[in-house]
Design a protein around this motif. Structure first.
Motif, PDB file in Angstrom:
ATOM      1  N   ALA A 101       0.843  -1.195   0.000  1.00  0.00           N
ATOM      2  CA  ALA A 101       0.000   0.000   0.000  1.00  0.00           C
ATOM      3  C   ALA A 101       0.880   1.248   0.000  1.00  0.00           C
ATOM      4  CB  ALA A 101      -0.922  -0.004   1.214  1.00  0.00           C
ATOM      5  N   HIS A 102       0.220   2.405  -0.078  1.00  0.00           N
ATOM      6  CA  HIS A 102       0.905   3.702  -0.070  1.00  0.00           C
ATOM      7  C   HIS A 102       0.551   4.431   1.227  1.00  0.00           C
ATOM      8  CE1 HIS A 102       0.092   2.579  -4.311  1.00  0.00           C
ATOM      9  NE2 HIS A 102       1.317   3.038  -4.525  1.00  0.00           N
ATOM     10  N   ARG A 103       1.550   4.839   1.977  1.00  0.00           N
ATOM     11  CA  ARG A 103       1.304   5.511   3.254  1.00  0.00           C
ATOM     12  C   ARG A 103       0.390   6.726   3.100  1.00  0.00           C
ATOM     13  NH1 ARG A 103       5.427   4.002   7.127  1.00  0.00           N
ATOM     14  NH2 ARG A 103       6.992   2.695   6.100  1.00  0.00           N
ATOM     15  N   ILE A 104       0.637   7.524   2.086  1.00  0.00           N
ATOM     16  CA  ILE A 104      -0.118   8.758   1.931  1.00  0.00           C
ATOM     17  C   ILE A 104      -1.606   8.484   1.681  1.00  0.00           C
ATOM     18  CG2 ILE A 104       0.309   8.989  -0.563  1.00  0.00           C
ATOM     19  CD1 ILE A 104       0.513  12.045  -0.049  1.00  0.00           C
ATOM     20  N   VAL A 105      -1.894   7.400   0.955  1.00  0.00           N
ATOM     21  CA  VAL A 105      -3.292   7.050   0.690  1.00  0.00           C
ATOM     22  C   VAL A 105      -3.968   6.563   1.980  1.00  0.00           C
ATOM     23  CG1 VAL A 105      -4.842   5.562  -0.617  1.00  0.00           C
ATOM     24  CG2 VAL A 105      -2.784   6.484  -1.704  1.00  0.00           C
ATOM     25  N   LEU A 106      -3.276   5.703   2.718  1.00  0.00           N
ATOM     26  CA  LEU A 106      -3.815   5.207   3.976  1.00  0.00           C
ATOM     27  C   LEU A 106      -4.033   6.350   4.970  1.00  0.00           C
ATOM     28  CD1 LEU A 106      -1.588   2.025   4.449  1.00  0.00           C
ATOM     29  CD2 LEU A 106      -3.947   2.101   3.616  1.00  0.00           C
ATOM     30  N   ALA A 107      -3.058   7.237   5.076  1.00  0.00           N
ATOM     31  CA  ALA A 107      -3.142   8.344   6.024  1.00  0.00           C
ATOM     32  C   ALA A 107      -4.255   9.318   5.664  1.00  0.00           C
ATOM     33  CB  ALA A 107      -1.805   9.076   6.095  1.00  0.00           C
ATOM     34  N   ALA A 108      -4.468   9.508   4.364  1.00  0.00           N
ATOM     35  CA  ALA A 108      -5.516  10.429   3.930  1.00  0.00           C
ATOM     36  C   ALA A 108      -6.911   9.901   4.219  1.00  0.00           C
ATOM     37  CB  ALA A 108      -5.364  10.711   2.434  1.00  0.00           C
ATOM     38  N   CYS A 109      -7.045   8.578   4.278  1.00  0.00           N
ATOM     39  CA  CYS A 109      -8.362   7.957   4.432  1.00  0.00           C
ATOM     40  C   CYS A 109      -8.673   7.567   5.869  1.00  0.00           C
ATOM     41  CB  CYS A 109      -8.426   6.714   3.543  1.00  0.00           C
ATOM     42  SG  CYS A 109     -10.080   6.035   3.343  1.00  0.00           S
ATOM     43  N   SER A 110      -7.633   7.405   6.694  1.00  0.00           N
ATOM     44  CA  SER A 110      -7.831   6.853   8.031  1.00  0.00           C
ATOM     45  C   SER A 110      -7.030   7.626   9.071  1.00  0.00           C
ATOM     46  CB  SER A 110      -7.399   5.373   8.039  1.00  0.00           C
ATOM     47  OG  SER A 110      -7.110   4.919   9.337  1.00  0.00           O
ATOM     48  N   ASP A 111      -7.712   8.108  10.104  1.00  0.00           N
ATOM     49  CA  ASP A 111      -7.017   8.784  11.203  1.00  0.00           C
ATOM     50  C   ASP A 111      -6.062   7.825  11.916  1.00  0.00           C
ATOM     51  OD1 ASP A 111      -8.357  11.111  10.659  1.00  0.00           O
ATOM     52  OD2 ASP A 111      -9.875  10.838  12.211  1.00  0.00           O
ATOM     53  N   ALA A 146     -13.687  -3.923  12.531  1.00  0.00           N
ATOM     54  CA  ALA A 146     -12.425  -3.603  11.864  1.00  0.00           C
ATOM     55  C   ALA A 146     -12.431  -2.162  11.361  1.00  0.00           C
ATOM     56  CB  ALA A 146     -12.201  -4.562  10.699  1.00  0.00           C
ATOM     57  N   ALA A 147     -13.570  -1.715  10.838  1.00  0.00           N
ATOM     58  CA  ALA A 147     -13.682  -0.330  10.373  1.00  0.00           C
ATOM     59  C   ALA A 147     -13.536   0.640  11.538  1.00  0.00           C
ATOM     60  CB  ALA A 147     -15.026  -0.123   9.673  1.00  0.00           C
ATOM     61  N   CYS A 148     -14.086   0.259  12.688  1.00  0.00           N
ATOM     62  CA  CYS A 148     -13.937   1.103  13.890  1.00  0.00           C
ATOM     63  C   CYS A 148     -12.472   1.137  14.327  1.00  0.00           C
ATOM     64  CB  CYS A 148     -14.809   0.573  15.021  1.00  0.00           C
ATOM     65  SG  CYS A 148     -16.581   0.722  14.721  1.00  0.00           S
ATOM     66  N   LEU A 149     -11.814  -0.006  14.304  1.00  0.00           N
ATOM     67  CA  LEU A 149     -10.410  -0.087  14.703  1.00  0.00           C
ATOM     68  C   LEU A 149      -9.534   0.808  13.831  1.00  0.00           C
ATOM     69  CD1 LEU A 149      -8.031  -1.450  16.256  1.00  0.00           C
ATOM     70  CD2 LEU A 149      -8.055  -3.205  14.478  1.00  0.00           C
ATOM     71  N   LEU A 150      -9.725   0.726  12.516  1.00  0.00           N
ATOM     72  CA  LEU A 150      -8.898   1.491  11.584  1.00  0.00           C
ATOM     73  C   LEU A 150      -9.475   2.875  11.280  1.00  0.00           C
ATOM     74  CD1 LEU A 150      -7.831  -1.292   9.059  1.00  0.00           C
ATOM     75  CD2 LEU A 150      -6.749  -0.579  11.196  1.00  0.00           C
ATOM     76  N   GLN A 151     -10.588   3.196  11.920  1.00  0.00           N
ATOM     77  CA  GLN A 151     -11.224   4.514  11.790  1.00  0.00           C
ATOM     78  C   GLN A 151     -11.544   4.865  10.337  1.00  0.00           C
ATOM     79  OE1 GLN A 151      -9.370   7.556  14.359  1.00  0.00           O
ATOM     80  NE2 GLN A 151      -8.227   5.902  15.341  1.00  0.00           N
ATOM     81  N   LEU A 152     -12.208   3.913   9.692  1.00  0.00           N
ATOM     82  CA  LEU A 152     -12.687   4.119   8.324  1.00  0.00           C
ATOM     83  C   LEU A 152     -14.174   4.440   8.391  1.00  0.00           C
ATOM     84  CD1 LEU A 152     -10.773   1.192   6.596  1.00  0.00           C
ATOM     85  CD2 LEU A 152     -10.325   3.638   6.310  1.00  0.00           C
ATOM     86  N   LYS A 153     -14.479   5.714   8.443  1.00  0.00           N
ATOM     87  CA  LYS A 153     -15.844   6.163   8.711  1.00  0.00           C
ATOM     88  C   LYS A 153     -16.826   5.727   7.630  1.00  0.00           C
ATOM     89  CE  LYS A 153     -14.088  10.196  11.211  1.00  0.00           C
ATOM     90  NZ  LYS A 153     -13.975  11.687  11.230  1.00  0.00           N
ATOM     91  N   ASP A 179      -9.674  -2.331  -0.397  1.00  0.00           N
ATOM     92  CA  ASP A 179     -10.444  -2.050  -1.622  1.00  0.00           C
ATOM     93  C   ASP A 179     -11.269  -0.779  -1.436  1.00  0.00           C
ATOM     94  OD1 ASP A 179      -9.499  -4.129  -3.144  1.00  0.00           O
ATOM     95  OD2 ASP A 179     -11.131  -5.494  -2.638  1.00  0.00           O
ATOM     96  N   PHE A 180     -11.838  -0.603  -0.249  1.00  0.00           N
ATOM     97  CA  PHE A 180     -12.613   0.618   0.011  1.00  0.00           C
ATOM     98  C   PHE A 180     -11.715   1.847  -0.035  1.00  0.00           C
ATOM     99  CE2 PHE A 180     -13.709   3.894   3.102  1.00  0.00           C
ATOM    100  CZ  PHE A 180     -14.920   4.331   2.581  1.00  0.00           C
ATOM    101  N   VAL A 181     -10.557   1.761   0.618  1.00  0.00           N
ATOM    102  CA  VAL A 181      -9.639   2.905   0.665  1.00  0.00           C
ATOM    103  C   VAL A 181      -9.294   3.384  -0.747  1.00  0.00           C
ATOM    104  CG1 VAL A 181      -7.260   3.573   1.242  1.00  0.00           C
ATOM    105  CG2 VAL A 181      -8.663   2.350   2.921  1.00  0.00           C
ATOM    106  N   TYR A 182      -9.107   2.441  -1.650  1.00  0.00           N
ATOM    107  CA  TYR A 182      -8.653   2.796  -2.996  1.00  0.00           C
ATOM    108  C   TYR A 182      -9.783   2.929  -4.018  1.00  0.00           C
ATOM    109  CZ  TYR A 182      -3.672   2.273  -1.897  1.00  0.00           C
ATOM    110  OH  TYR A 182      -2.393   2.435  -1.387  1.00  0.00           O
ATOM    111  N   THR A 183     -10.996   2.512  -3.676  1.00  0.00           N
ATOM    112  CA  THR A 183     -12.085   2.574  -4.658  1.00  0.00           C
ATOM    113  C   THR A 183     -13.330   3.291  -4.144  1.00  0.00           C
ATOM    114  OG1 THR A 183     -13.145   0.494  -3.985  1.00  0.00           O
ATOM    115  CG2 THR A 183     -11.334   0.352  -5.588  1.00  0.00           C
ATOM    116  N   GLU A 184     -13.395   3.566  -2.840  1.00  0.00           N
ATOM    117  CA  GLU A 184     -14.556   4.192  -2.218  1.00  0.00           C
ATOM    118  C   GLU A 184     -15.804   3.304  -2.309  1.00  0.00           C
ATOM    119  OE1 GLU A 184     -16.293   8.783  -1.843  1.00  0.00           O
ATOM    120  OE2 GLU A 184     -15.522   8.064  -3.764  1.00  0.00           O
ATOM    121  N   THR A 185     -15.590   2.008  -2.463  1.00  0.00           N
ATOM    122  CA  THR A 185     -16.688   1.053  -2.580  1.00  0.00           C
ATOM    123  C   THR A 185     -16.461  -0.087  -1.604  1.00  0.00           C
ATOM    124  OG1 THR A 185     -16.962   1.553  -4.935  1.00  0.00           O
ATOM    125  CG2 THR A 185     -17.928  -0.501  -4.133  1.00  0.00           C
ATOM    126  N   VAL A 186     -17.528  -0.481  -0.904  1.00  0.00           N
ATOM    127  CA  VAL A 186     -17.409  -1.595   0.028  1.00  0.00           C
ATOM    128  C   VAL A 186     -18.611  -2.511  -0.137  1.00  0.00           C
ATOM    129  CG1 VAL A 186     -18.517  -0.291   1.914  1.00  0.00           C
ATOM    130  CG2 VAL A 186     -17.083  -2.277   2.442  1.00  0.00           C
TER     131      VAL A 186
END
Length: 235
Positions: A42-52, A105-112, A85-92
């Motif tokens: 993965a890419h740090r910047i993408v993960l950081a932008a999507c997840s606190d 898992a979404a709560c753990l990784l703070q993926l709102k 897949d959600f982080v990179y496609t906005e689809t879940v």
């Protein structure tokens, strides 16, 4: 003619598609997430932008900040794949089979976005047989809107809800909270009385002492001790 800023609708989606293609080919990836001994580039910047969660991990002085590999605990590899897949496609893709793993898992990784999608899915699945369990699940994960929706559903469908195993397995405090609620919708107090009696009968030895406290919330005439004893002893 004055200059004009022009906004397009495809730019953000195009960038996401490009970054996802780069991820799938492990191109320009600068971190590997390791879950259950499976690696995800993965890419740090993408993960950081999507997840606190990841933003804090990669921008603070945590030990993971500069590590090429990061171990993620508390979720399965299959769930991690869905979240990436959600982080990179906005689809879940939320299903009955995966929602109980996906929401925590979404709560753990703070993926709102994933958390909201899971809550909306669970609300659409509310039924007299599962609403009490969904309410507790929502409370555990601080999903306030879902918890309130499940509570309202259980109040609206009280006579049906108390026929199912989830009600029978409640503890005394949970039964009390439900039956004393002024919002439960019943035509008379008889369904409330029957619900209490059935709950006690399920485990008579352990629950019989709770009966007087619970029956104080049942507004029925002729609830004499003898009548109640006769009902309890009837198989």
């Amino acid at each position: 003619m004055a200059p004009k800023d022009v906004m397009t609708n495809c730019h953000a989606k195009s960038i996401l598609n490009a970054m996802n293609a780069l991820r799938k080919s492990s191109t320009l990836c600068d971190v590997t997430l390791r879950v259950e001994q499976k690696d995800f580039a993965a890419h740090r910047i993408v993960l950081a932008a999507c997840s606190d969660y990841f933003c804090a991990m990669f921008t603070s002085e945590l030990s993971e900040k500069d590590k090429p590999y990061v171990d993620i605990q508390g979720l399965t590899a299959s769930t991690m794949e869905i979240l990436l897949d959600f982080v990179y496609t906005e689809t879940v893709h939320v299903t009955v089979e995966n929602v109980q793993e996906l929401l925590p898992a979404a709560c753990l990784l703070q993926l709102k976005g994933v958390k909201q999608a899971c809550c909306e899915f669970l609300e659409s699945q509310l039924d007299p047989s599962n609403c009490l369990g969904i309410r507790d699940f929502a409370e555990t994960h601080n999903c306030v809107d879902l918890m309130q929706a499940a509570e309202v559903f259980s109040q609206k469908h009280f006579p049906e809800v108390v026929q199912h195993e989830e009600f029978i397995l409640l503890n005394r405090e949970e039964v009390e909270k439900l039956i004393k609620c002024d919002e439960i919708q019943v035509d008379s107090e008889e369904p409330v009385f029957e619900a209490v009696i059935n709950w006690v009968k399920h485990s008579k030895k352990e629950r019989e002492d709770s009966l007087p406290e619970l029956l104080q919330y049942v507004r029925m005439p002729l609830l004499t001790p003898r009548y109640i004893t006769d009902v309890i002893d009837t198989e």
